[in-house]
Motif scaffolding. Structure first.
Motif, PDB file in Angstrom:
ATOM      1  N   LEU A 152      42.982  36.708  24.498  1.00  0.00           N
ATOM      2  CA  LEU A 152      44.181  36.549  23.584  1.00  0.00           C
ATOM      3  C   LEU A 152      43.681  35.927  22.191  1.00  0.00           C
ATOM      4  CD1 LEU A 152      46.663  35.310  26.212  1.00  0.00           C
ATOM      5  CD2 LEU A 152      46.875  37.519  24.781  1.00  0.00           C
ATOM      6  N   ALA A 153      42.844  35.220  22.256  1.00  0.00           N
ATOM      7  CA  ALA A 153      42.101  34.482  21.060  1.00  0.00           C
ATOM      8  C   ALA A 153      41.498  35.587  20.262  1.00  0.00           C
ATOM      9  CB  ALA A 153      41.100  33.395  21.242  1.00  0.00           C
ATOM     10  N   ALA A 154      40.716  36.589  20.477  1.00  0.00           N
ATOM     11  CA  ALA A 154      40.234  37.476  20.100  1.00  0.00           C
ATOM     12  C   ALA A 154      41.422  38.364  19.204  1.00  0.00           C
ATOM     13  CB  ALA A 154      39.349  38.600  20.682  1.00  0.00           C
ATOM     14  N   ARG A 155      42.547  38.296  19.657  1.00  0.00           N
ATOM     15  CA  ARG A 155      43.517  38.999  19.159  1.00  0.00           C
ATOM     16  C   ARG A 155      44.542  38.123  18.243  1.00  0.00           C
ATOM     17  NH1 ARG A 155      45.707  43.832  23.429  1.00  0.00           N
ATOM     18  NH2 ARG A 155      46.955  44.179  21.311  1.00  0.00           N
ATOM     19  N   HIS A 156      44.027  36.945  18.072  1.00  0.00           N
ATOM     20  CA  HIS A 156      44.589  35.973  17.106  1.00  0.00           C
ATOM     21  C   HIS A 156      45.978  35.375  17.737  1.00  0.00           C
ATOM     22  CE1 HIS A 156      41.897  37.373  14.178  1.00  0.00           C
ATOM     23  NE2 HIS A 156      42.174  38.479  14.505  1.00  0.00           N
ATOM     24  N   ILE A 157      45.880  35.163  18.996  1.00  0.00           N
ATOM     25  CA  ILE A 157      46.928  34.419  19.668  1.00  0.00           C
ATOM     26  C   ILE A 157      46.392  33.163  20.302  1.00  0.00           C
ATOM     27  CG2 ILE A 157      48.671  34.619  21.654  1.00  0.00           C
ATOM     28  CD1 ILE A 157      48.799  37.657  21.088  1.00  0.00           C
ATOM     29  N   ASN A 158      46.956  32.031  19.988  1.00  0.00           N
ATOM     30  CA  ASN A 158      46.332  30.785  20.504  1.00  0.00           C
ATOM     31  C   ASN A 158      47.059  30.439  21.517  1.00  0.00           C
ATOM     32  OD1 ASN A 158      45.017  28.210  20.627  1.00  0.00           O
ATOM     33  ND2 ASN A 158      46.328  27.501  18.803  1.00  0.00           N
ATOM     34  N   VAL A 159      46.276  30.182  22.736  1.00  0.00           N
ATOM     35  CA  VAL A 159      46.966  29.882  24.181  1.00  0.00           C
ATOM     36  C   VAL A 159      45.798  29.117  24.653  1.00  0.00           C
ATOM     37  CG1 VAL A 159      46.121  31.809  25.023  1.00  0.00           C
ATOM     38  CG2 VAL A 159      48.113  30.587  26.100  1.00  0.00           C
TER      39      VAL A 159
ATOM     40  N   GLU B 153      46.699  42.550  28.052  1.00  0.00           N
ATOM     41  CA  GLU B 153      45.406  42.079  28.452  1.00  0.00           C
ATOM     42  C   GLU B 153      45.328  41.789  30.029  1.00  0.00           C
ATOM     43  OE1 GLU B 153      42.777  42.178  27.006  1.00  0.00           O
ATOM     44  OE2 GLU B 153      43.507  42.442  24.815  1.00  0.00           O
ATOM     45  N   LEU B 154      46.617  41.448  30.327  1.00  0.00           N
ATOM     46  CA  LEU B 154      46.849  41.180  31.701  1.00  0.00           C
ATOM     47  C   LEU B 154      46.390  42.478  32.717  1.00  0.00           C
ATOM     48  CD1 LEU B 154      47.266  39.103  33.964  1.00  0.00           C
ATOM     49  CD2 LEU B 154      49.630  39.498  33.853  1.00  0.00           C
ATOM     50  N   GLU B 155      46.951  43.673  32.215  1.00  0.00           N
ATOM     51  CA  GLU B 155      46.842  45.086  32.826  1.00  0.00           C
ATOM     52  C   GLU B 155      45.423  45.356  32.643  1.00  0.00           C
ATOM     53  OE1 GLU B 155      47.453  48.123  35.044  1.00  0.00           O
ATOM     54  OE2 GLU B 155      48.726  46.617  34.731  1.00  0.00           O
ATOM     55  N   ASN B 156      44.821  45.087  31.522  1.00  0.00           N
ATOM     56  CA  ASN B 156      43.301  45.306  31.499  1.00  0.00           C
ATOM     57  C   ASN B 156      42.474  44.599  32.393  1.00  0.00           C
ATOM     58  OD1 ASN B 156      43.866  47.037  29.295  1.00  0.00           O
ATOM     59  ND2 ASN B 156      43.185  45.416  27.701  1.00  0.00           N
ATOM     60  N   SER B 157      42.837  43.336  32.578  1.00  0.00           N
ATOM     61  CA  SER B 157      41.994  42.411  33.348  1.00  0.00           C
ATOM     62  C   SER B 157      42.419  42.907  34.773  1.00  0.00           C
ATOM     63  CB  SER B 157      42.812  41.182  33.446  1.00  0.00           C
ATOM     64  OG  SER B 157      42.248  40.266  34.130  1.00  0.00           O
ATOM     65  N   ARG B 158      43.419  43.252  35.256  1.00  0.00           N
ATOM     66  CA  ARG B 158      43.676  43.657  36.673  1.00  0.00           C
ATOM     67  C   ARG B 158      42.843  45.180  36.776  1.00  0.00           C
ATOM     68  NH1 ARG B 158      49.927  42.157  36.762  1.00  0.00           N
ATOM     69  NH2 ARG B 158      49.550  39.947  37.590  1.00  0.00           N
ATOM     70  N   GLN B 159      42.924  46.004  35.789  1.00  0.00           N
ATOM     71  CA  GLN B 159      42.193  47.016  35.942  1.00  0.00           C
ATOM     72  C   GLN B 159      40.862  47.067  36.067  1.00  0.00           C
ATOM     73  OE1 GLN B 159      43.391  49.805  32.650  1.00  0.00           O
ATOM     74  NE2 GLN B 159      45.304  50.184  33.626  1.00  0.00           N
ATOM     75  N   SER B 160      40.188  45.963  35.262  1.00  0.00           N
ATOM     76  CA  SER B 160      38.878  45.923  35.485  1.00  0.00           C
ATOM     77  C   SER B 160      38.380  45.085  36.886  1.00  0.00           C
ATOM     78  CB  SER B 160      38.389  44.725  34.292  1.00  0.00           C
ATOM     79  OG  SER B 160      38.471  45.237  33.210  1.00  0.00           O
ATOM     80  N   ALA B 161      39.379  44.515  37.336  1.00  0.00           N
ATOM     81  CA  ALA B 161      39.158  43.890  38.750  1.00  0.00           C
ATOM     82  C   ALA B 161      39.063  44.973  39.779  1.00  0.00           C
ATOM     83  CB  ALA B 161      40.154  42.638  39.170  1.00  0.00           C
ATOM     84  N   VAL B 162      40.115  45.886  39.589  1.00  0.00           N
ATOM     85  CA  VAL B 162      40.159  46.967  40.659  1.00  0.00           C
ATOM     86  C   VAL B 162      38.769  47.840  40.617  1.00  0.00           C
ATOM     87  CG1 VAL B 162      41.339  49.119  41.127  1.00  0.00           C
ATOM     88  CG2 VAL B 162      42.616  46.938  40.869  1.00  0.00           C
TER      89      VAL B 162
END
Length: 81
Positions: free
Chosen positions: A23-30, A68-77
């Motif tokens: 998210l930081a790479a996409r300019h969202i501060n969390v 990004e959550l979907e990307n993360s889940r796909q990477s985990a699978v």
């Protein structure tokens, strides 16, 4: 001016940190909140929302988080196969 804290429960510290960086790479501060500050299965991203955020900015952040959550889940699978 006050700010609302909106948590997004992720579920584990590693995924939480990965999402925070994506998210930081996409300019969202969390801010990631991970174990031991919270239980491992309660790791979360903490969003601070204020009256200065537009509806468009909030919708964008939600959409990017979903992507990004979907990307993360796909990477985990993919790594388990």
């Amino acid at each position: 001016m006050g700010a609302a804290v909106i948590p997004a429960i992720v579920g584990n510290s590693i995924q939480c940190m990965q999402l925070s960086h994506a998210l930081a790479a996409r300019h969202i501060n969390v801010q990631p909140i991970v174990h031991p500050a919270v239980e491992e299965n309660a790791s979360r991203l903490r969003f601070f929302i204020s009256a200065t955020h537009t509806e468009e900015e909030i919708r964008h952040a939600v959409n990017v988080l979903a992507e990004e959550l979907e990307n993360s889940r796909q990477s985990a699978v993919g790594s388990r196969q």
